[in-house]
Design a protein around this motif. Structure first.
Motif, short mmCIF file in Angstrom:
data_model
loop_
_atom_site.label_atom_id
_atom_site.label_comp_id
_atom_site.label_asym_id
_atom_site.label_seq_id
_atom_site.Cartn_x
_atom_site.Cartn_y
_atom_site.Cartn_z
N TYR A 1 -3.97 9.09 -1.78
CA TYR A 1 -5.12 8.24 -2.08
C TYR A 1 -6.36 8.69 -1.30
CZ TYR A 1 -1.92 4.73 -4.08
OH TYR A 1 -0.99 4.07 -4.85
N ALA A 2 -7.51 8.43 -1.89
CA ALA A 2 -8.75 8.57 -1.14
C ALA A 2 -8.74 7.54 -0.02
CB ALA A 2 -9.95 8.34 -2.06
N PRO A 3 -9.40 7.82 1.11
CA PRO A 3 -9.38 6.88 2.24
C PRO A 3 -9.77 5.46 1.86
CG PRO A 3 -10.33 8.97 2.92
CD PRO A 3 -10.12 9.07 1.44
N ALA A 4 -10.76 5.31 0.97
CA ALA A 4 -11.20 3.97 0.58
C ALA A 4 -10.11 3.22 -0.18
CB ALA A 4 -12.46 4.07 -0.28
N ASN A 5 -9.33 3.94 -0.98
CA ASN A 5 -8.26 3.29 -1.74
C ASN A 5 -7.11 2.86 -0.84
OD1 ASN A 5 -9.55 3.55 -4.22
ND2 ASN A 5 -8.73 5.60 -4.58
N ARG A 6 -6.76 3.72 0.11
CA ARG A 6 -5.71 3.33 1.05
C ARG A 6 -6.18 2.14 1.89
NH1 ARG A 6 -1.60 6.76 4.81
NH2 ARG A 6 -1.22 5.15 6.38
N ALA A 7 -7.43 2.13 2.29
CA ALA A 7 -7.97 1.02 3.07
C ALA A 7 -7.90 -0.28 2.28
CB ALA A 7 -9.41 1.30 3.49
N LEU A 8 -8.15 -0.23 0.96
CA LEU A 8 -8.09 -1.42 0.13
C LEU A 8 -6.68 -2.00 0.10
CD1 LEU A 8 -9.44 -3.40 -1.81
CD2 LEU A 8 -8.96 -1.78 -3.68
N ILE A 9 -5.68 -1.13 0.00
CA ILE A 9 -4.28 -1.59 0.02
C ILE A 9 -3.98 -2.30 1.33
CG2 ILE A 9 -1.87 -0.87 0.00
CD1 ILE A 9 -2.68 1.46 -1.78
N GLU A 10 -4.37 -1.70 2.43
CA GLU A 10 -4.10 -2.26 3.75
C GLU A 10 -4.83 -3.59 3.95
OE1 GLU A 10 -5.27 1.09 6.07
OE2 GLU A 10 -3.26 2.00 6.04
N GLU A 11 -6.08 -3.66 3.45
CA GLU A 11 -6.85 -4.91 3.58
C GLU A 11 -6.22 -6.03 2.76
OE1 GLU A 11 -10.71 -3.74 2.30
OE2 GLU A 11 -11.03 -2.40 4.04
N ASN A 12 -5.80 -5.73 1.54
CA ASN A 12 -5.17 -6.74 0.70
C ASN A 12 -3.85 -7.21 1.29
OD1 ASN A 12 -7.03 -7.17 -1.40
ND2 ASN A 12 -6.37 -5.32 -2.46
N ALA A 13 -3.08 -6.28 1.83
CA ALA A 13 -1.80 -6.66 2.45
C ALA A 13 -2.04 -7.60 3.63
CB ALA A 13 -1.05 -5.41 2.90
N ALA A 14 -3.03 -7.30 4.44
CA ALA A 14 -3.36 -8.17 5.58
C ALA A 14 -3.86 -9.53 5.10
CB ALA A 14 -4.41 -7.50 6.46
N ARG A 15 -4.68 -9.53 4.08
CA ARG A 15 -5.24 -10.77 3.53
C ARG A 15 -4.15 -11.69 2.98
NH1 ARG A 15 -10.31 -12.12 0.94
NH2 ARG A 15 -10.03 -13.58 -0.80
N LEU A 16 -3.13 -11.07 2.37
CA LEU A 16 -2.07 -11.85 1.74
C LEU A 16 -0.84 -12.03 2.62
CD1 LEU A 16 -2.31 -10.30 -1.84
CD2 LEU A 16 -3.04 -12.58 -1.14
N GLY A 17 -0.88 -11.50 3.83
CA GLY A 17 0.25 -11.68 4.74
C GLY A 17 1.48 -10.89 4.35
N ILE A 18 1.29 -9.65 3.90
CA ILE A 18 2.41 -8.78 3.52
C ILE A 18 2.54 -7.68 4.56
CG2 ILE A 18 3.35 -7.29 1.73
CD1 ILE A 18 1.50 -8.72 -0.27
N PRO A 19 3.62 -7.67 5.34
CA PRO A 19 3.79 -6.65 6.40
C PRO A 19 4.28 -5.32 5.84
CG PRO A 19 5.66 -8.14 6.39
CD PRO A 19 4.71 -8.66 5.33
#
Length: 292
Positions: free
Chosen positions: A82-100
């Motif tokens: 993934y491009a850095p921005a796309n990987r960052a989006l995954i990580e941000e959404n996981a944190a937002r939704l409480g998915i470890p």
């Protein structure tokens, strides 16, 4: 005065309250109907970063929280390049939704880009292998993917129109290359429209496929580009205008295949041509003949 819910709490509540009929109930129905989860399972929920795998992760969390038959979950994210921005989006959404999430890297995009014929098929097969391998390494006996009812129907049409075969996507299957591992699809009875509605209700933005081939499709004037799956999606949308129940009818059909009416079929990789299949059936009853 009640406090305002966090994004995680709002997303979780909407799964079992507002979208209970559209998401939670069909999810539970699939888990029970196809016996997808057993006590003691350790399941790797595979997250691509898209809406389907994210809602699957949240549903699996809710089930784990409320079940009386305990099982373990690992939330596995493979970064195929993934491009850095796309990987960052995954990580941000996981944190937002409480998915470890547990993230690991592969070079799948680089490999798939070098292939001119069926790059998406190659990408999917390689992803599957990497996910099985990592999940097994983490002590899991199952991987859960976010394929939903709409994927099932589109796959059925793809096989018929472009693969010259009547086949579909099963709710679970055993791995041939990774003994002891199973793949399960807990969203099997969930319609894509319900996932989109939940995403929009919660104001969430998820990752698309994020590869060059998807970008070409999104830029095509007809909305299809080179994607045959997208073509099937649009076809079903058109057919629903004159037959609103067409998807329900198709879904029931794949659960009630009448092999006695087919001139040939395959079972466990073996082809049965008409003469052999005919002899296996024996004499038909008067009721059978009347139905035909």
């Amino acid at each position: 005065m009640s406090r305002e819910l966090t994004p995680q709490e709002a997303a979780e509540r909407s799964l079992i309250k507002k979208y209970r009929k559209e998401l939670w109930n069909p999810f539970i129905a699939a888990v029970k109907r196809y016996e997808l989860i057993a006590p003691g399972d350790r399941i790797a929920v595979c997250i691509s970063g898209g809406k389907d795998s994210m809602v699957l992760a949240k549903l699996m969390q809710e089930l784990q929280r409320h079940t009386e038959q305990p099982f373990e979950l690992v939330f596995l994210v493979m970064d195929p390049g993934y491009a850095p921005a796309n990987r960052a989006l995954i990580e941000e959404n996981a944190a937002r939704l409480g998915i470890p999430i547990t993230v690991f890297r592969s070079d799948i995009f680089d490999v798939a880009y070098q292939v001119e014929k069926n790059p998406c098929y190659l990408c999917a097969r390689m992803r599957r292998g990497f996910l099985y391998s990592k999940a097994q390494e983490l002590g899991c006996n199952k991987i859960a993917l976010g394929h939903h009812l709409s994927d099932v129907l589109e796959t059925t049409l793809l096989g018929l129109f472009y693969g010259a075969q009547l086949q579909t996507m099963p709710p679970k299957l055993r791995s041939r290359n990774f003994p002891g591992m199973e793949l399960i699809r807990p969203l099997y009875c969930v319609h894509e429209d319900a996932i989109i509605a939940w995403k929009n209700y919660n104001g969430l933005r998820f990752l698309q496929c994020a590869c060059r081939f998807t970008e070409e499709r999104d830029g095509a004037a007809d909305g299809v580009g080179e994607s045959k799956r997208q073509e099937m999606k649009l076809l079903l949308r058109e057919l629903k205008k004159t037959n609103p129940n067409i998807e329900k009818s198709m879904f029931r059909a794949i659960h009630g295949v009448q092999l006695d009416t087919f001139p040939g079929f395959k079972f466990r990789g073996r082809a049965f041509a008409f003469p052999e299949a005919y002899n296996l059936r024996g004499a038909s009853s008067a009721e059978d003949e009347a139905a035909l």
